[in-house]
Design a protein around this motif. Sequence first.
Motif, PDB file in Angstrom:
ATOM      1  N   LEU A  90      18.068 -24.506 -38.342  1.00 44.36           N
ATOM      2  CA  LEU A  90      17.834 -23.074 -38.507  1.00 44.36           C
ATOM      3  C   LEU A  90      18.198 -22.322 -37.226  1.00 44.36           C
ATOM      4  N   GLN A  91      17.649 -22.759 -36.103  1.00 43.55           N
ATOM      5  CA  GLN A  91      17.954 -22.087 -34.848  1.00 43.55           C
ATOM      6  C   GLN A  91      19.437 -22.218 -34.492  1.00 43.55           C
ATOM      7  N   GLY A  92      20.020 -23.372 -34.834  1.00 41.82           N
ATOM      8  CA  GLY A  92      21.418 -23.587 -34.500  1.00 41.82           C
ATOM      9  C   GLY A  92      22.345 -22.589 -35.154  1.00 41.82           C
ATOM     10  N   ALA A  93      22.026 -22.171 -36.381  1.00 39.38           N
ATOM     11  CA  ALA A  93      22.865 -21.190 -37.069  1.00 39.38           C
ATOM     12  C   ALA A  93      22.847 -19.855 -36.335  1.00 39.38           C
ATOM     13  N   PHE A  94      21.679 -19.424 -35.921  1.00 42.93           N
ATOM     14  CA  PHE A  94      21.556 -18.152 -35.218  1.00 42.93           C
ATOM     15  C   PHE A  94      22.107 -18.261 -33.801  1.00 42.93           C
ATOM     16  N   ASP A  95      21.879 -19.400 -33.159  1.00 42.27           N
ATOM     17  CA  ASP A  95      22.425 -19.600 -31.820  1.00 42.27           C
ATOM     18  C   ASP A  95      23.951 -19.544 -31.828  1.00 42.27           C
ATOM     19  N   ALA A  96      24.565 -19.985 -32.924  1.00 38.59           N
ATOM     20  CA  ALA A  96      26.029 -19.956 -33.014  1.00 38.59           C
ATOM     21  C   ALA A  96      26.548 -18.521 -32.985  1.00 38.59           C
ATOM     22  N   VAL A  97      25.796 -17.599 -33.588  1.00 33.46           N
ATOM     23  CA  VAL A  97      26.194 -16.187 -33.539  1.00 33.46           C
ATOM     24  C   VAL A  97      26.012 -15.654 -32.122  1.00 33.46           C
ATOM     25  N   ALA A  98      24.864 -15.969 -31.516  1.00 35.67           N
ATOM     26  CA  ALA A  98      24.593 -15.505 -30.154  1.00 35.67           C
ATOM     27  C   ALA A  98      25.617 -16.049 -29.165  1.00 35.67           C
ATOM     28  N   ALA A  99      26.167 -17.229 -29.450  1.00 31.64           N
ATOM     29  CA  ALA A  99      27.089 -17.880 -28.521  1.00 31.64           C
ATOM     30  C   ALA A  99      28.532 -17.437 -28.689  1.00 31.64           C
ATOM     31  N   ILE A 100      28.838 -16.583 -29.652  1.00 32.35           N
ATOM     32  CA  ILE A 100      30.212 -16.097 -29.798  1.00 32.35           C
ATOM     33  C   ILE A 100      30.622 -15.426 -28.487  1.00 32.35           C
ATOM     34  N   PRO A 101      31.673 -15.898 -27.836  1.00 31.08           N
ATOM     35  CA  PRO A 101      32.014 -15.407 -26.499  1.00 31.08           C
ATOM     36  C   PRO A 101      32.805 -14.101 -26.515  1.00 31.08           C
ATOM     37  N   LYS A 102      32.426 -13.222 -27.412  1.00 31.37           N
ATOM     38  CA  LYS A 102      33.117 -11.951 -27.611  1.00 31.37           C
ATOM     39  C   LYS A 102      32.057 -10.903 -27.933  1.00 31.37           C
ATOM     40  N   PRO A 103      32.337  -9.624 -27.770  1.00 28.07           N
ATOM     41  CA  PRO A 103      31.363  -8.613 -28.132  1.00 28.07           C
ATOM     42  C   PRO A 103      31.002  -8.701 -29.618  1.00 28.07           C
ATOM     43  N   VAL A 104      29.703  -8.646 -29.908  1.00 28.23           N
ATOM     44  CA  VAL A 104      29.200  -8.763 -31.278  1.00 28.23           C
ATOM     45  C   VAL A 104      28.254  -7.599 -31.549  1.00 28.23           C
ATOM     46  N   VAL A 105      28.447  -6.931 -32.667  1.00 30.27           N
ATOM     47  CA  VAL A 105      27.580  -5.832 -33.057  1.00 30.27           C
ATOM     48  C   VAL A 105      27.052  -6.086 -34.464  1.00 30.27           C
ATOM     49  N   ALA A 106      25.766  -5.833 -34.675  1.00 31.35           N
ATOM     50  CA  ALA A 106      25.165  -5.933 -36.003  1.00 31.35           C
ATOM     51  C   ALA A 106      25.192  -4.559 -36.661  1.00 31.35           C
ATOM     52  N   ALA A 107      25.697  -4.500 -37.894  1.00 31.06           N
ATOM     53  CA  ALA A 107      25.755  -3.266 -38.680  1.00 31.06           C
ATOM     54  C   ALA A 107      24.669  -3.364 -39.748  1.00 31.06           C
ATOM     55  N   ILE A 108      23.610  -2.572 -39.600  1.00 28.63           N
ATOM     56  CA  ILE A 108      22.382  -2.781 -40.363  1.00 28.63           C
ATOM     57  C   ILE A 108      22.127  -1.644 -41.337  1.00 28.63           C
ATOM     58  N   ASN A 109      22.104  -1.968 -42.600  1.00 27.75           N
ATOM     59  CA  ASN A 109      21.636  -1.065 -43.639  1.00 27.75           C
ATOM     60  C   ASN A 109      20.439  -1.701 -44.336  1.00 27.75           C
ATOM     61  N   GLY A 110      19.507  -0.883 -44.792  1.00 27.67           N
ATOM     62  CA  GLY A 110      18.370  -1.405 -45.551  1.00 27.67           C
ATOM     63  C   GLY A 110      17.517  -2.346 -44.730  1.00 27.67           C
ATOM     64  N   PRO A 111      16.895  -3.349 -45.380  1.00 25.02           N
ATOM     65  CA  PRO A 111      15.991  -4.242 -44.660  1.00 25.02           C
ATOM     66  C   PRO A 111      16.708  -5.253 -43.774  1.00 25.02           C
ATOM     67  N   ALA A 112      16.175  -5.416 -42.575  1.00 26.56           N
ATOM     68  CA  ALA A 112      16.549  -6.511 -41.674  1.00 26.56           C
ATOM     69  C   ALA A 112      15.221  -7.111 -41.230  1.00 26.56           C
ATOM     70  N   LEU A 113      14.724  -8.030 -42.019  1.00 29.29           N
ATOM     71  CA  LEU A 113      13.357  -8.516 -41.864  1.00 29.29           C
ATOM     72  C   LEU A 113      13.334 -10.019 -41.628  1.00 29.29           C
TER      73      LEU A 113
END
Length: 266
Positions: A90-113
């Motif tokens: 579980l943590q590894g999936a999210f860590d993979a996003v955090a580890a992207i060595p490029k600028p990353v932006v989350a585009a959030i509509n509705g619930p982010a829970l």
Amino acid sequence: MTTAPEVGHPTVWLDIDGAVGILRLDRPPLNVLDRAAQSALRAAAERAATDERVRAVVVYGGPTAFSAGGDIKEMAAMSHAEMVGHAAVLQGAFDAVAAIPKPVVAAINGPALGGGCELALTADARICGTEARLGLPEVLLGVIPGAGGTQRLPRLIGPAKAKELIFSGRQVGAAEALEMGLVDYVVPTDLVLDSAVQWAQRFETGPALALHAAKTAIDGGLATDLAAGLAIERSVFAGLFGTQDRSTGMRGFVTDGPGRARFSGR
């Protein structure tokens, strides 16, 4: 903007539009992240990290929901032993996003829970619509955030505010999220994706290696003390002097003035 998925899974894929990779969640209606979706998320993030065409990444859940988090029905059926084994996945999936060595932006509509909020926390910036709702309600289920929420949220908004949100499990709207620093920009709901893509497009022709180094120094420094963080900065700063981007940038500044260099990313 519509593009065909270049790589992915029925619930998560990576679209590549020019130099922007759009990591899309597509498990309607709420983009619940079950184990299959978590694995697909990791694969898409790793592809975005290594694909040389991608200079920046947008994480997007669609026009009505970013993600309502983990699959509660699936987790309710898991034993203690099963979750001990799965927690690292579980943590590894999210860590993979955090580890992207490029600028990353989350585009959030509705619930982010729950896990959806934790996914947004892995990004370098967060843009949300006026109707967005964010929160970590895990305590109301008798557990705590398990995909980085107890670690990334305090680093973003401070421990006191993070504890209040995690202890209470309450959700916050866009205006409050902006005020506390949980998100960086609030825009009309129908402009969320376009705004995120525009944010990402600023880095299309930028110095990829310097951006990677800056992200490494900042994120690495946050995980340690000041002295160790300064050592990280010193190392990555000096390392850039062996790159073509450094030569291009400094030569362009000297001959043409600031902001004129065209970078290769090597």
